[in-house]
Design an enzyme around this catalytic site. Sequence first.
Site, PDB file in Angstrom:
ATOM      1  CD1 TRP A 155       5.057  22.750  64.407  1.00  0.00           C
ATOM      2  CD2 TRP A 155       4.957  21.774  66.418  1.00  0.00           C
ATOM      3  NE1 TRP A 155       3.761  22.355  64.616  1.00  0.00           N
ATOM      4  CE2 TRP A 155       3.664  21.753  65.840  1.00  0.00           C
ATOM      5  CE3 TRP A 155       5.134  21.202  67.684  1.00  0.00           C
ATOM      6  CZ2 TRP A 155       2.564  21.195  66.489  1.00  0.00           C
ATOM      7  CZ3 TRP A 155       4.030  20.639  68.330  1.00  0.00           C
ATOM      8  CH2 TRP A 155       2.763  20.654  67.734  1.00  0.00           C
ATOM      9  CD  GLU A 158      12.581  27.342  54.722  1.00  0.00           C
ATOM     10  OE1 GLU A 158      11.412  27.476  55.065  1.00  0.00           O
ATOM     11  OE2 GLU A 158      13.487  27.000  55.505  1.00  0.00           O
ATOM     12  N   GLY A 166      11.286  34.022  59.533  1.00  0.00           N
ATOM     13  CA  GLY A 166      10.951  34.583  60.842  1.00  0.00           C
ATOM     14  C   GLY A 166      11.041  36.095  60.925  1.00  0.00           C
ATOM     15  N   GLY A 200       7.190  28.071  59.254  1.00  0.00           N
ATOM     16  CA  GLY A 200       7.749  28.030  60.600  1.00  0.00           C
ATOM     17  C   GLY A 200       6.730  28.523  61.615  1.00  0.00           C
ATOM     18  N   GLY A 201       6.870  29.777  62.023  1.00  0.00           N
ATOM     19  CA  GLY A 201       6.049  30.361  63.093  1.00  0.00           C
ATOM     20  C   GLY A 201       4.555  30.104  62.966  1.00  0.00           C
TER      21      GLY A 201
HETATM   22  C1  PEP Z   1      11.228  28.075  58.554  1.00  0.00           C
HETATM   23  O1  PEP Z   1      11.794  28.093  59.632  1.00  0.00           O
HETATM   24  O2  PEP Z   1      11.410  27.116  57.777  1.00  0.00           O
HETATM   25  C2  PEP Z   1      10.357  29.192  58.208  1.00  0.00           C
HETATM   26  C3  PEP Z   1       9.954  29.312  56.982  1.00  0.00           C
HETATM   27  O3  PEP Z   1      10.032  30.040  59.235  1.00  0.00           O
HETATM   28  P1  PEP Z   1       8.923  31.233  59.182  1.00  0.00           P
HETATM   29  O4  PEP Z   1       7.715  30.694  58.451  1.00  0.00           O
HETATM   30  O5  PEP Z   1       8.641  31.530  60.607  1.00  0.00           O
HETATM   31  O6  PEP Z   1       9.546  32.371  58.435  1.00  0.00           O
END
Ligand code: PEP
Length: 252
Positions: A14, A169, A175, A235-236
């Site tokens: 989050w 990642e 994001g 994330g989002g």
């Molecule tokens: C994260 O912050 O670990 C991430 C993967 O963000 P998002 O899914 O928003 O790209």
Amino acid sequence: MATQSIKPMVAGNWKMNGTTANLKEPRLLAGMLRGVKLKCDVMVCPPATLIRRVKAVMKGSMIKAGGQDCHAAVSGAHTGDISADMLKDAGATAVIVGHSERRTNHKETDAMVAAKAQAAHKAGINAIICIGETLDERKGGKTLEVLTSQIKASVPAGCTAANTVIAYEPVWAIGTGLTPTVAEIAEAHAHIRKELSAVMAEEGAKTRILYGGSVKPTNAVELMGIANVNGALVGGASLKAVDFIGIIKAYI
Ligand code: PEP
């Protein structure tokens, strides 16, 4: 061990979002997953202030709660920081360490990330260790080299498949709505698997490697189907139960 026998995990990060007003989302999520036979573990990592309450609203479900960062020390003069013991005390069973936002915003080094992962293990919770290249590193053809050096320096001794999860990642995919191609993710995950075997011996073959970076309900099935991808760090799209469940559905 064939990677198909690794139980996947979908974890939601989050970040610095969420107050009591947002507790309706994990409550909804737990409700939507009631009675559903899941082929993956599910975790929600809210801000530390909400861990206990998120756990409470998800009571009776299999969904676990995690923290987003911890200090390497057990306690002491570290104003504003939180220890792995404190996260465990609040109900967390894991903590994300080395997220690129921590590495960038707080200048966290691989050595600091490794110390945090060790602190998590010492507290009796799992470490979700994040690694990934920047856009410049990818454009410069350095992705695999960066992953190797991050694994060597961020994955400490004592890591096992039971107490550690790796999250790949790519920094430029977080994001942004951008994702690497299927071939790029497959190459990165195969490389991580190989390097994990070098640092974790036979445990490396059993360790979960999550993909993270703009995972959405619309691309989850494709991304989760890639070899050596054992789940997602989201994330989002983890902030809204309907979106998060849309990703989890890749494993229903
Ligand atoms: C994260 O912050 O670990 C991430 C993967 O963000 P998002 O899914 O928003 O790209």
